[in-house]
Design a protein around this motif. Sequence first.
Motif, PDB file in Angstrom:
ATOM      1  N   TRP A   1      50.708  97.338 -44.933  1.00  0.00           N
ATOM      2  CA  TRP A   1      51.935  97.011 -45.836  1.00  0.00           C
ATOM      3  C   TRP A   1      53.208  97.014 -44.962  1.00  0.00           C
ATOM      4  CZ3 TRP A   1      49.413  94.528 -49.657  1.00  0.00           C
ATOM      5  CH2 TRP A   1      48.285  95.136 -50.065  1.00  0.00           C
ATOM      6  N   ALA A   2      53.291  96.400 -43.935  1.00  0.00           N
ATOM      7  CA  ALA A   2      54.560  96.429 -43.070  1.00  0.00           C
ATOM      8  C   ALA A   2      55.797  95.800 -43.529  1.00  0.00           C
ATOM      9  CB  ALA A   2      54.029  96.201 -41.522  1.00  0.00           C
ATOM     10  N   ARG A   3      55.577  94.473 -43.985  1.00  0.00           N
ATOM     11  CA  ARG A   3      56.756  93.801 -44.593  1.00  0.00           C
ATOM     12  C   ARG A   3      57.287  94.706 -45.731  1.00  0.00           C
ATOM     13  NH1 ARG A   3      54.605  87.861 -45.239  1.00  0.00           N
ATOM     14  NH2 ARG A   3      52.621  89.082 -45.522  1.00  0.00           N
ATOM     15  N   ARG A   4      56.296  95.189 -46.787  1.00  0.00           N
ATOM     16  CA  ARG A   4      57.115  95.910 -47.690  1.00  0.00           C
ATOM     17  C   ARG A   4      57.729  97.103 -47.338  1.00  0.00           C
ATOM     18  NH1 ARG A   4      52.814  97.083 -52.342  1.00  0.00           N
ATOM     19  NH2 ARG A   4      52.077  98.664 -50.797  1.00  0.00           N
ATOM     20  N   ARG A   5      57.095  97.820 -46.474  1.00  0.00           N
ATOM     21  CA  ARG A   5      57.720  99.234 -45.845  1.00  0.00           C
ATOM     22  C   ARG A   5      58.895  99.025 -45.159  1.00  0.00           C
ATOM     23  NH1 ARG A   5      54.010 100.323 -42.054  1.00  0.00           N
ATOM     24  NH2 ARG A   5      55.270 101.885 -41.332  1.00  0.00           N
ATOM     25  N   MET A   6      59.055  97.747 -44.445  1.00  0.00           N
ATOM     26  CA  MET A   6      60.151  97.639 -43.539  1.00  0.00           C
ATOM     27  C   MET A   6      61.255  96.737 -44.345  1.00  0.00           C
ATOM     28  SD  MET A   6      59.769  99.323 -40.966  1.00  0.00           S
ATOM     29  CE  MET A   6      58.156 100.455 -41.488  1.00  0.00           C
ATOM     30  N   ARG A   7      61.159  96.679 -45.724  1.00  0.00           N
ATOM     31  CA  ARG A   7      62.105  95.763 -46.403  1.00  0.00           C
ATOM     32  C   ARG A   7      63.525  96.283 -46.437  1.00  0.00           C
ATOM     33  NH1 ARG A   7      59.771  95.755 -51.491  1.00  0.00           N
ATOM     34  NH2 ARG A   7      58.400  94.022 -50.880  1.00  0.00           N
ATOM     35  N   GLY A   8      64.432  95.270 -46.088  1.00  0.00           N
ATOM     36  CA  GLY A   8      65.919  95.877 -45.820  1.00  0.00           C
ATOM     37  C   GLY A   8      66.244  96.129 -44.405  1.00  0.00           C
ATOM     38  N   LEU A   9      65.176  95.891 -43.360  1.00  0.00           N
ATOM     39  CA  LEU A   9      65.230  96.335 -42.030  1.00  0.00           C
ATOM     40  C   LEU A   9      65.204  94.883 -41.138  1.00  0.00           C
ATOM     41  CD1 LEU A   9      63.498  99.558 -41.923  1.00  0.00           C
ATOM     42  CD2 LEU A   9      66.153  99.264 -41.917  1.00  0.00           C
TER      43      LEU A   9
ATOM     44  N   GLY B   1      62.188  90.496 -40.115  1.00  0.00           N
ATOM     45  CA  GLY B   1      62.853  91.118 -41.103  1.00  0.00           C
ATOM     46  C   GLY B   1      64.311  90.722 -41.143  1.00  0.00           C
ATOM     47  N   ALA B   2      65.021  91.191 -42.062  1.00  0.00           N
ATOM     48  CA  ALA B   2      66.521  90.926 -42.556  1.00  0.00           C
ATOM     49  C   ALA B   2      66.974  92.219 -43.036  1.00  0.00           C
ATOM     50  CB  ALA B   2      66.485  89.565 -43.219  1.00  0.00           C
ATOM     51  N   GLY B   3      68.081  92.663 -42.553  1.00  0.00           N
ATOM     52  CA  GLY B   3      68.699  93.718 -43.029  1.00  0.00           C
ATOM     53  C   GLY B   3      69.539  94.648 -41.915  1.00  0.00           C
ATOM     54  N   GLU B   4      69.497  95.717 -42.151  1.00  0.00           N
ATOM     55  CA  GLU B   4      69.904  96.965 -41.131  1.00  0.00           C
ATOM     56  C   GLU B   4      69.129  96.955 -39.590  1.00  0.00           C
ATOM     57  OE1 GLU B   4      72.468 100.302 -43.263  1.00  0.00           O
ATOM     58  OE2 GLU B   4      70.439 100.441 -43.701  1.00  0.00           O
ATOM     59  N   PRO B   5      69.701  96.697 -38.564  1.00  0.00           N
ATOM     60  CA  PRO B   5      68.858  96.499 -37.541  1.00  0.00           C
ATOM     61  C   PRO B   5      68.238  97.956 -37.053  1.00  0.00           C
ATOM     62  CG  PRO B   5      71.189  96.655 -37.003  1.00  0.00           C
ATOM     63  CD  PRO B   5      71.318  96.571 -38.333  1.00  0.00           C
ATOM     64  N   VAL B   6      67.062  97.622 -36.581  1.00  0.00           N
ATOM     65  CA  VAL B   6      66.401  98.807 -35.860  1.00  0.00           C
ATOM     66  C   VAL B   6      65.888  98.099 -34.545  1.00  0.00           C
ATOM     67  CG1 VAL B   6      64.354 100.359 -35.758  1.00  0.00           C
ATOM     68  CG2 VAL B   6      65.450  99.740 -37.941  1.00  0.00           C
ATOM     69  N   HIS B   7      66.262  98.774 -33.465  1.00  0.00           N
ATOM     70  CA  HIS B   7      66.176  98.371 -32.117  1.00  0.00           C
ATOM     71  C   HIS B   7      64.967  99.063 -31.531  1.00  0.00           C
ATOM     72  CE1 HIS B   7      69.379  95.179 -31.841  1.00  0.00           C
ATOM     73  NE2 HIS B   7      69.839  96.235 -32.876  1.00  0.00           N
ATOM     74  N   GLY B   8      64.131  98.473 -30.672  1.00  0.00           N
ATOM     75  CA  GLY B   8      63.223  99.425 -29.990  1.00  0.00           C
ATOM     76  C   GLY B   8      62.175  98.465 -28.976  1.00  0.00           C
ATOM     77  N   SER B   9      61.429  99.059 -28.164  1.00  0.00           N
ATOM     78  CA  SER B   9      60.577  98.309 -27.553  1.00  0.00           C
ATOM     79  C   SER B   9      59.397  97.948 -28.519  1.00  0.00           C
ATOM     80  CB  SER B   9      59.885  99.094 -26.198  1.00  0.00           C
ATOM     81  OG  SER B   9      58.992 100.205 -27.004  1.00  0.00           O
ATOM     82  N   ILE B  10      58.811  96.703 -27.780  1.00  0.00           N
ATOM     83  CA  ILE B  10      57.929  96.321 -28.702  1.00  0.00           C
ATOM     84  C   ILE B  10      56.717  97.140 -28.860  1.00  0.00           C
ATOM     85  CG2 ILE B  10      56.563  95.013 -26.840  1.00  0.00           C
ATOM     86  CD1 ILE B  10      57.221  93.720 -30.545  1.00  0.00           C
ATOM     87  N   ARG B  11      56.372  98.127 -28.200  1.00  0.00           N
ATOM     88  CA  ARG B  11      55.304  98.980 -28.197  1.00  0.00           C
ATOM     89  C   ARG B  11      55.860 100.115 -29.388  1.00  0.00           C
ATOM     90  NH1 ARG B  11      54.268 104.553 -24.948  1.00  0.00           N
ATOM     91  NH2 ARG B  11      56.365 104.963 -25.937  1.00  0.00           N
TER      92      ARG B  11
END
Length: 211
Positions: A152-160, A172-182
């Motif tokens: 349920w990734a899209r639901r868990r990451m809502r707002g990000l 997604g859309a919202g506050e950014p979370v940056h990191g490697s694709i791994r």
Amino acid sequence: MDVDEKWRTIAEQRTALAEVLAGLSPGDLDRPSLCAHWRVRDVAAHVALTPCSPGLPGILAAAVRARGDFDEVNRAMAVAHAERLGAGLADELRAVALSRRRPVITTVDNLLFDTIVHLQDVAVPLGLEVEAPRDGAREGADRVWRMGWPFWARRRMRGLRLVATDTDWVRGAGEPVHGSIRDLLLLLTGRTDVALPRLHGAGVRRLTSPG
């Protein structure tokens, strides 16, 4: 990635997992993996078992015994396979590395992210840094983003807004979370505690907030 590239990546990850296992002590094999209630040897056995699936009748019979709990079905089958193989786990992984057989209830796209993530599930608790294939991890993250159960990734990451720093991938859309694709793939598949220290951006605080 085309289908052949996906299968090649799966084969490479199986072989890499065999290399990690080779020479491990029984104590290391019995360490907890990143999967709750799964030992390192159980995760490796699960990966090795994939091309040797008992088929739909066998899976359904196991599901009946587990009262419909498919997580327990997977775990029980992996534990049994791990006990059968014992010290032969690495050899078994090498033997099946090139196999393109798969359980009828899954797809090559699912096997791709599953194999990549499970290698990390084993390597991280052992204190090993194993690089994930960038193209494969990107394809895997796409697949997990599209699917519902079990992550349920899209639901868990809502707002990000998830932004990969090492390849062209944004979701997604919202506050950014940056990191490697791994690390974003690990986040999407629920390995949050492992991924968080490697992530940055305004959205990270939401991931660390209870509820």
